[in-house]
Design a protein around this motif. Structure first.
Motif, PDB file in Angstrom:
ATOM      1  N   TYR A  68      14.287   5.051  -6.609  1.00  0.00           N
ATOM      2  CA  TYR A  68      13.564   3.795  -6.366  1.00  0.00           C
ATOM      3  C   TYR A  68      12.651   3.462  -7.541  1.00  0.00           C
ATOM      4  CZ  TYR A  68      15.171   4.362  -1.550  1.00  0.00           C
ATOM      5  OH  TYR A  68      15.954   4.505  -0.427  1.00  0.00           O
ATOM      6  N   ARG A  69      12.017   4.482  -8.100  1.00  0.00           N
ATOM      7  CA  ARG A  69      11.146   4.234  -9.253  1.00  0.00           C
ATOM      8  C   ARG A  69      11.959   3.753 -10.461  1.00  0.00           C
ATOM      9  NH1 ARG A  69       8.045   8.694  -7.018  1.00  0.00           N
ATOM     10  NH2 ARG A  69       9.308  10.230  -8.157  1.00  0.00           N
ATOM     11  N   VAL A 123       5.562   3.857 -12.136  1.00  0.00           N
ATOM     12  CA  VAL A 123       6.529   2.940 -12.739  1.00  0.00           C
ATOM     13  C   VAL A 123       5.919   2.216 -13.934  1.00  0.00           C
ATOM     14  CG1 VAL A 123       7.772   0.767 -12.353  1.00  0.00           C
ATOM     15  CG2 VAL A 123       7.929   2.621 -10.674  1.00  0.00           C
ATOM     16  N   PHE A 124       4.713   1.702 -13.775  1.00  0.00           N
ATOM     17  CA  PHE A 124       4.082   0.992 -14.892  1.00  0.00           C
ATOM     18  C   PHE A 124       3.746   1.939 -16.032  1.00  0.00           C
ATOM     19  CE2 PHE A 124       3.577  -2.534 -11.914  1.00  0.00           C
ATOM     20  CZ  PHE A 124       3.818  -3.608 -12.756  1.00  0.00           C
ATOM     21  N   ARG A 136       3.103  -4.408 -25.111  1.00  0.00           N
ATOM     22  CA  ARG A 136       2.097  -3.841 -24.205  1.00  0.00           C
ATOM     23  C   ARG A 136       1.193  -4.936 -23.658  1.00  0.00           C
ATOM     24  NH1 ARG A 136      -3.020  -2.615 -24.062  1.00  0.00           N
ATOM     25  NH2 ARG A 136      -3.347  -3.432 -26.166  1.00  0.00           N
ATOM     26  N   ARG A 137       0.745  -5.817 -24.532  1.00  0.00           N
ATOM     27  CA  ARG A 137      -0.135  -6.904 -24.082  1.00  0.00           C
ATOM     28  C   ARG A 137       0.604  -7.846 -23.128  1.00  0.00           C
ATOM     29  NH1 ARG A 137      -1.679  -7.254 -29.652  1.00  0.00           N
ATOM     30  NH2 ARG A 137      -0.532  -9.226 -29.798  1.00  0.00           N
ATOM     31  N   TYR A 138       1.870  -8.090 -23.431  1.00  0.00           N
ATOM     32  CA  TYR A 138       2.643  -8.984 -22.569  1.00  0.00           C
ATOM     33  C   TYR A 138       2.829  -8.372 -21.181  1.00  0.00           C
ATOM     34  CZ  TYR A 138       6.192 -12.358 -21.152  1.00  0.00           C
ATOM     35  OH  TYR A 138       6.885 -13.339 -20.484  1.00  0.00           O
ATOM     36  N   MET A 139       3.151  -7.090 -21.122  1.00  0.00           N
ATOM     37  CA  MET A 139       3.344  -6.451 -19.831  1.00  0.00           C
ATOM     38  C   MET A 139       2.058  -6.436 -19.019  1.00  0.00           C
ATOM     39  SD  MET A 139       4.851  -2.715 -18.780  1.00  0.00           S
ATOM     40  CE  MET A 139       3.240  -1.938 -18.871  1.00  0.00           C
ATOM     41  N   GLN A 140       0.924  -6.292 -19.666  1.00  0.00           N
ATOM     42  CA  GLN A 140      -0.345  -6.264 -18.941  1.00  0.00           C
ATOM     43  C   GLN A 140      -0.596  -7.553 -18.174  1.00  0.00           C
ATOM     44  OE1 GLN A 140      -3.326  -5.213 -21.906  1.00  0.00           O
ATOM     45  NE2 GLN A 140      -3.360  -3.099 -21.168  1.00  0.00           N
ATOM     46  N   LYS A 141      -0.001  -8.652 -18.621  1.00  0.00           N
ATOM     47  CA  LYS A 141      -0.162  -9.925 -17.924  1.00  0.00           C
ATOM     48  C   LYS A 141       0.460  -9.881 -16.525  1.00  0.00           C
ATOM     49  CE  LYS A 141      -0.090 -12.815 -22.099  1.00  0.00           C
ATOM     50  NZ  LYS A 141       0.620 -13.937 -22.787  1.00  0.00           N
ATOM     51  N   PHE A 142       1.367  -8.913 -16.310  1.00  0.00           N
ATOM     52  CA  PHE A 142       2.079  -8.827 -15.031  1.00  0.00           C
ATOM     53  C   PHE A 142       1.846  -7.490 -14.329  1.00  0.00           C
ATOM     54  CE2 PHE A 142       4.398 -11.497 -18.025  1.00  0.00           C
ATOM     55  CZ  PHE A 142       4.473 -12.686 -17.322  1.00  0.00           C
ATOM     56  N   ASP A 143       0.998  -6.657 -14.914  1.00  0.00           N
ATOM     57  CA  ASP A 143       0.722  -5.340 -14.344  1.00  0.00           C
ATOM     58  C   ASP A 143      -0.125  -5.502 -13.092  1.00  0.00           C
ATOM     59  OD1 ASP A 143      -0.179  -2.776 -13.727  1.00  0.00           O
ATOM     60  OD2 ASP A 143      -0.374  -2.178 -15.821  1.00  0.00           O
ATOM     61  N   VAL A 144       0.404  -5.029 -11.970  1.00  0.00           N
ATOM     62  CA  VAL A 144      -0.259  -5.211 -10.690  1.00  0.00           C
ATOM     63  C   VAL A 144      -1.635  -4.548 -10.655  1.00  0.00           C
ATOM     64  CG1 VAL A 144       0.698  -3.153  -9.593  1.00  0.00           C
ATOM     65  CG2 VAL A 144       0.198  -5.151  -8.195  1.00  0.00           C
ATOM     66  N   PHE A 145      -1.870  -3.595 -11.541  1.00  0.00           N
ATOM     67  CA  PHE A 145      -3.140  -2.872 -11.537  1.00  0.00           C
ATOM     68  C   PHE A 145      -4.150  -3.450 -12.537  1.00  0.00           C
ATOM     69  CE2 PHE A 145       0.170   0.152 -10.233  1.00  0.00           C
ATOM     70  CZ  PHE A 145      -0.297   0.439  -8.963  1.00  0.00           C
ATOM     71  N   GLN A 146      -3.772  -4.521 -13.219  1.00  0.00           N
ATOM     72  CA  GLN A 146      -4.681  -5.178 -14.154  1.00  0.00           C
ATOM     73  C   GLN A 146      -5.346  -6.376 -13.469  1.00  0.00           C
ATOM     74  OE1 GLN A 146      -5.410  -4.291 -17.413  1.00  0.00           O
ATOM     75  NE2 GLN A 146      -4.142  -2.464 -17.100  1.00  0.00           N
ATOM     76  N   GLU A 147      -6.645  -6.453 -13.567  1.00  0.00           N
ATOM     77  CA  GLU A 147      -7.373  -7.561 -12.951  1.00  0.00           C
ATOM     78  C   GLU A 147      -6.969  -8.879 -13.601  1.00  0.00           C
ATOM     79  OE1 GLU A 147     -11.995  -8.931 -12.011  1.00  0.00           O
ATOM     80  OE2 GLU A 147     -11.583  -6.983 -12.944  1.00  0.00           O
ATOM     81  N   GLY A 148      -6.700  -9.859 -12.769  1.00  0.00           N
ATOM     82  CA  GLY A 148      -6.349 -11.182 -13.270  1.00  0.00           C
ATOM     83  C   GLY A 148      -4.896 -11.334 -13.679  1.00  0.00           C
ATOM     84  N   SER A 149      -4.073 -10.302 -13.453  1.00  0.00           N
ATOM     85  CA  SER A 149      -2.665 -10.389 -13.847  1.00  0.00           C
ATOM     86  C   SER A 149      -1.869 -11.204 -12.832  1.00  0.00           C
ATOM     87  CB  SER A 149      -2.061  -8.984 -13.956  1.00  0.00           C
ATOM     88  OG  SER A 149      -2.064  -8.339 -12.692  1.00  0.00           O
ATOM     89  N   LYS A 199       0.796  -1.230   0.000  1.00  0.00           N
ATOM     90  CA  LYS A 199       0.000   0.000   0.000  1.00  0.00           C
ATOM     91  C   LYS A 199       0.833   1.287   0.000  1.00  0.00           C
ATOM     92  CE  LYS A 199      -4.276  -1.329  -0.307  1.00  0.00           C
ATOM     93  NZ  LYS A 199      -5.097  -0.881  -1.475  1.00  0.00           N
ATOM     94  N   PRO A 200       1.915   1.379   0.792  1.00  0.00           N
ATOM     95  CA  PRO A 200       2.671   2.638   0.804  1.00  0.00           C
ATOM     96  C   PRO A 200       3.294   3.002  -0.543  1.00  0.00           C
ATOM     97  CG  PRO A 200       3.243   1.276   2.699  1.00  0.00           C
ATOM     98  CD  PRO A 200       2.450   0.420   1.774  1.00  0.00           C
ATOM     99  N   TYR A 201       3.395   2.009  -1.443  1.00  0.00           N
ATOM    100  CA  TYR A 201       4.092   2.237  -2.705  1.00  0.00           C
ATOM    101  C   TYR A 201       3.159   2.145  -3.911  1.00  0.00           C
ATOM    102  CZ  TYR A 201       7.641   1.050   0.689  1.00  0.00           C
ATOM    103  OH  TYR A 201       8.406   1.012   1.830  1.00  0.00           O
ATOM    104  N   GLU A 202       1.872   2.137  -3.658  1.00  0.00           N
ATOM    105  CA  GLU A 202       0.902   1.972  -4.738  1.00  0.00           C
ATOM    106  C   GLU A 202       1.016   3.101  -5.768  1.00  0.00           C
ATOM    107  OE1 GLU A 202      -3.760   0.553  -5.112  1.00  0.00           O
ATOM    108  OE2 GLU A 202      -2.931   1.173  -3.177  1.00  0.00           O
ATOM    109  N   HIS A 203       1.128   4.342  -5.298  1.00  0.00           N
ATOM    110  CA  HIS A 203       1.237   5.480  -6.219  1.00  0.00           C
ATOM    111  C   HIS A 203       2.543   5.404  -7.010  1.00  0.00           C
ATOM    112  CE1 HIS A 203       0.841   9.487  -7.891  1.00  0.00           C
ATOM    113  NE2 HIS A 203       2.050   9.777  -7.429  1.00  0.00           N
ATOM    114  N   ASP A 204       3.633   5.065  -6.331  1.00  0.00           N
ATOM    115  CA  ASP A 204       4.924   4.927  -7.025  1.00  0.00           C
ATOM    116  C   ASP A 204       4.841   3.876  -8.118  1.00  0.00           C
ATOM    117  OD1 ASP A 204       6.829   6.722  -5.601  1.00  0.00           O
ATOM    118  OD2 ASP A 204       6.240   5.519  -3.878  1.00  0.00           O
TER     119      ASP A 204
END
Length: 317
Positions: free
Chosen positions: A71-72, A14-15, A34-47, A5-10
């Motif tokens: 850090y970013r 980054v993404f 882009r499609r490949y990265m979305q598979k691991f994007d923490v903000f994408q549902e089901g990633s 949570k403390p790093y959600e905005h950061d």
């Protein structure tokens, strides 16, 4: 999840940075990337949320006190590295029967573009003569050894910490932060700490993937433990029935979770100030313990005539 949570905005920034850089790739690799990265994007549902790759540089804040931009930047580098190595894993794990002519062309081309971003991002922080590049070489060699020797040497049976070799490049996130924070003296301890975390993380992945690994014949920590506990040779090919019997009837997952708990105790004994790393690892251990408890409770239901659990067990045997 106080380690997230403390790093959600950061991470959102980054993404966004990674997405913008991938958009500059030549077509069609920009869209494929882009499609490949979305598979691991923490903000994408089901990633697939590979938290440690994104967050490890931020978790070093208590020991380094660098600017937020640093850090970013380190997190960005780790994401490009993660994507690059995952493509290598995908290619190595492709069964010959599933290969079709030309199927790796786009993957390999994309991987090289990602690798270039990976290296370029670090070069902006570390000149060619920096000791960082010696660590970089060491971690890539560890990864190579882990990929080749993991199953041949049966790491989990003989020396479980060697399991971490296959994820060694992740440690660049902590090593880079410590070098920039003028704390190179902490790198050996941080590397040992991360080896323990990466072991448990692989154990979690292997619990989730054991059925697929049974089918593919891929190396798996849980399956290695089952063979070891049953005095089966390393070369023995477990059947689905043998694996399910060990898991659902003989509670092998309880032993598996105890190994993770022992690993957590080693982390608690560390001299490093890494509360978010410890908290993240505890989340992993607690989840394994919970899974083992669910199976044990299900066994008790079976012993007392729990029809639904009985039927679910029969479906797995």
């Amino acid at each position: 999840m106080e380690w997230f949570k403390p790093y959600e905005h950061d991470l959102s920034e980054v993404f966004a940075i990674c997405t913008a850089k991938i958009a500059e790739f030549p077509p069609p690799l920009n869209e494929i990337g882009r499609r490949y990265m979305q598979k691991f994007d923490v903000f994408q549902e089901g990633s697939a949320k590979n938290y440690i790759c994104y967050l490890l540089p931020f978790w070093m804040k208590d020991m380094t006190q660098l600017s937020p931009d640093i850090y970013r930047t380190l997190s960005t580098a780790n994401i490009f590295g993660m994507l690059y190595f995952f493509i290598q894993d995908d290619i190595m794990d492709t069964h010959p029967s599933d290969y079709t002519a030309g199927m790796w062309k786009h993957q390999l081309a994309l991987a090289n573009l990602l690798h270039t971003e990976f290296i370029h991002t670090y070069l902006n922080l570390f000149p060619a003569d920096s000791p960082f590049w010696n660590y970089f070489k060491d971690y890539i060699e560890e990864w190579s050894e882990g990929v080749i020797h993991e199953s041949l040497d049966d790491y989990f049976r003989d020396n479980p910490l060697l399991i971490a070799k296959k994820a060694a490049p992740v440690k660049l996130g902590s090593t880079a932060a410590l070098l920039l924070g003028n704390r190179p003296d902490l790198i050996p301890a941080a590397s040992d700490l991360m080896n323990n975390v990466l072991l448990t993380l692989q154990m979690m992945d292997d619990w989730a993937d054991y059925e697929q690994d049974l089918t593919d014949g891929s190396y798996n920590c849980l399956l290695s433990l089952i063979k070891s506990e049953n005095n089966l040779p390393r070369t023995h090919l477990l059947t689905t029935e043998e694996a399910h019997s060990a898991i659902f009837l003989h509670e092998i997952l309880h032993h598996y979770a105890n190994i993770a708990s022992a690993t957590h105790q080693r982390l608690l004994d560390s001299c490093l100030n890494t509360p978010h790393v410890i908290s993240f690892h505890k989340t992993l251990v607690d989840e394994l313990i919970s899974e083992a408890s669910n199976i044990k409770n299900g066994r008790k239901m079976l012993e007392h005539g729990g029809l639904q659990y009985y039927l679910s067990i029969l479906s797995k045997l």
